[in-house]
Design a protein around this motif. Structure first.
Motif, mmCIF file in Angstrom:
data_model
loop_
_atom_site.group_PDB
_atom_site.id
_atom_site.type_symbol
_atom_site.label_atom_id
_atom_site.label_comp_id
_atom_site.label_asym_id
_atom_site.label_seq_id
_atom_site.Cartn_x
_atom_site.Cartn_y
_atom_site.Cartn_z
ATOM 1 N N CYS A 32 41.595 41.691 29.209
ATOM 2 C CA CYS A 32 42.506 42.559 29.986
ATOM 3 C C CYS A 32 42.253 44.007 29.628
ATOM 4 C CB CYS A 32 43.948 42.160 29.691
ATOM 5 S SG CYS A 32 45.154 43.204 30.547
ATOM 6 N N PRO A 33 42.035 44.857 30.604
ATOM 7 C CA PRO A 33 41.809 46.279 30.300
ATOM 8 C C PRO A 33 43.089 46.984 29.814
ATOM 9 C CG PRO A 33 41.895 45.936 32.668
ATOM 10 C CD PRO A 33 41.920 44.583 32.045
ATOM 11 N N GLU A 34 44.249 46.377 29.989
ATOM 12 C CA GLU A 34 45.514 46.986 29.594
ATOM 13 C C GLU A 34 45.843 46.688 28.127
ATOM 14 O OE1 GLU A 34 49.062 49.151 30.030
ATOM 15 O OE2 GLU A 34 47.410 48.944 31.461
ATOM 16 N N CYS A 35 45.784 45.365 27.784
ATOM 17 C CA CYS A 35 46.191 44.981 26.424
ATOM 18 C C CYS A 35 45.071 44.428 25.593
ATOM 19 C CB CYS A 35 47.345 43.988 26.476
ATOM 20 S SG CYS A 35 46.880 42.412 27.223
ATOM 21 N N GLY A 36 43.892 44.160 26.163
ATOM 22 C CA GLY A 36 42.747 43.646 25.418
ATOM 23 C C GLY A 36 42.773 42.165 25.179
ATOM 24 N N LYS A 37 43.730 41.434 25.679
ATOM 25 C CA LYS A 37 43.821 40.002 25.508
ATOM 26 C C LYS A 37 42.865 39.312 26.470
ATOM 27 C CE LYS A 37 47.254 40.133 22.525
ATOM 28 N NZ LYS A 37 47.105 39.621 21.132
ATOM 29 N N PRO A 38 42.374 38.080 26.084
ATOM 30 C CA PRO A 38 41.481 37.342 26.967
ATOM 31 C C PRO A 38 42.174 37.008 28.293
ATOM 32 C CG PRO A 38 41.445 36.447 24.752
ATOM 33 C CD PRO A 38 42.583 37.410 24.770
ATOM 34 N N LEU A 39 41.413 36.992 29.334
ATOM 35 C CA LEU A 39 41.924 36.694 30.672
ATOM 36 C C LEU A 39 41.758 35.227 30.998
ATOM 37 C CD1 LEU A 39 40.441 39.709 32.682
ATOM 38 C CD2 LEU A 39 42.776 39.469 31.826
ATOM 39 N N GLY A 40 42.639 34.698 31.770
ATOM 40 C CA GLY A 40 42.485 33.372 32.309
ATOM 41 C C GLY A 40 41.714 33.429 33.609
ATOM 42 N N GLU A 41 40.873 32.426 33.839
ATOM 43 C CA GLU A 41 40.023 32.426 35.042
ATOM 44 C C GLU A 41 40.897 32.311 36.308
ATOM 45 O OE1 GLU A 41 36.367 32.992 36.617
ATOM 46 O OE2 GLU A 41 36.626 32.619 34.477
ATOM 47 N N ALA A 42 40.549 33.080 37.322
ATOM 48 C CA ALA A 42 41.245 33.050 38.618
ATOM 49 C C ALA A 42 40.209 33.060 39.732
ATOM 50 C CB ALA A 42 42.189 34.234 38.764
ATOM 51 N N LYS A 43 40.511 32.289 40.830
ATOM 52 C CA LYS A 43 39.580 32.237 41.957
ATOM 53 C C LYS A 43 39.679 33.522 42.762
ATOM 54 C CE LYS A 43 39.784 27.220 42.380
ATOM 55 N NZ LYS A 43 40.095 26.072 43.254
ATOM 56 N N PRO A 44 38.555 34.037 43.223
ATOM 57 C CA PRO A 44 38.566 35.280 44.019
ATOM 58 C C PRO A 44 39.307 35.071 45.340
ATOM 59 C CG PRO A 44 36.391 34.259 44.066
ATOM 60 C CD PRO A 44 37.187 33.481 43.047
#
Length: 310
Positions: A32-44
């Motif tokens: 995450c560019p806001e908090c630096g936590k890993p992102l969960g995968e999301a479909k485009p």
């Protein structure tokens, strides 16, 4: 190819709180560019929309193919629509018919009342008319006026009682004549005042309220004016005819003056236009009078023709 993800750090990340999808370029850390936590995968999103569109197009193609491939199925659908339309039309017609019947029934039931009301109104309107006819005064416009009276002999002696009285009365009335110029009043005054002879020629009775002569009355007047005694006066170019209009003394004096003037004017007009009199003539309103008869008022509703010789 870009990757899409969502941040799940709901406690400390605004993007996670909003549930926004975050696009991460290929080769970049999937955080995450806001908090630096890993992102969960999301479909485009684009892929999802494309799937929906492709699905709808596929359904449309299959349905169209089925209709063209199976004509019987298409006929059944059209027949079902037609039958449904007939049912709707029939229901509407039935409603209209029911409404028409109801209106007709209502109108039919109201007709007797309307007829009764009309009849009552007609009766009510007729009753006052009948009462008015039975209690009203006679129609004065058709009241017989009587016969024109000529003296047995025209008396031109200005010194005699009636002639002298009328002469003085006319001289008094001349100044009161409305609608006549002072010059014409002076001429009439001099004609009467200097008259060496003056006498009554004819007496013409009028019905109550009447101011005009009827056709038969004009014919009677013409016949009297053609008799030898009057014809002799008509042949004298110096003879002046003074037409005196009278009314009975009942009612408003001003109205009586107007009525007597109208009567005198009517006789003068008939003498000139219907009887061929070419002598000088003057009409004088004498107003209400009891001169002829103080008890029988109708005898005062007259016009007198007087001959004046200078």
């Amino acid at each position: 190819m870009s990757r899409f993800g969502k941040c799940h750090n709901l406690a400390g990340c605004l993007l996670a709180y909003r549930g926004e999808e975050i696009e991460v370029e290929k080769g970049q850390p999937f955080i995450c560019p806001e908090c630096g936590k890993p992102l969960g995968e999301a479909k485009p999103p684009s892929t999802m929309w494309l799937r929906y569109i492709y699905g709808l197009v596929g359904v449309a193609v299959i349905a169209g193919g089925a209709l063209f491939a199976f004509p019987q199925l298409r006929g059944l659908i059209e027949k079902h629509k037609h039958e449904k339309g007939e049912e709707t039309t029939g229901s509407k017609s039935t409603d209209d018919t029911h409404q028409t019947d109801t209106t007709t029934t209502t109108s039919g039931s109201s007709n007797p009342d309307t007829t009764s009301t009309t009849s009552t109104t007609s009766t009510t309107t007729t009753e006052p008319s009948t009462t008015s006819t039975s209690t009203s005064a006679p129609d004065t416009s058709t009241e017989p006026a009587g016969r024109i009276v000529a003296p047995p002999k025209i008396d031109l002696d200005v010194s005699k009682g009636e002639n002298k009285d009328v002469k003085n009365e006319v001289l008094t009335r001349i100044d009161l004549m409305p609608g006549i110029s002072q010059g014409n009043k002076d001429k009439l005054y001099q004609s009467v005042e200097r008259a060496r002879s003056m006498g009554k020629v004819l007496t013409i009775p009028f019905g109550s309220g009447r101011t005009e002569l009827s056709g038969p009355e004009i014919q009677s007047l013409k016949a009297e004016l053609e008799k030898p005694g009057v014809a002799e006066l008509r042949g004298d170019p110096t003879a002046v005819f003074v037409i005196l209009g009278y009314a009975d003394p009942k009612g408003d004096p001003k109205k009586n003056i107007a009525i007597s003037q109208s009567r005198a004017d009517a006789v003068q007009k008939a003498m000139k236009e219907k009887c061929g009199i070419s002598n000088v003539m003057h009409s004088v309103a004498m107003g209400g009078s009891k001169l002829m008869d103080a008890e029988k008022m109708e005898k005062n509703r007259i016009v007198e023709i007087w001959a004046v010789l200078p």
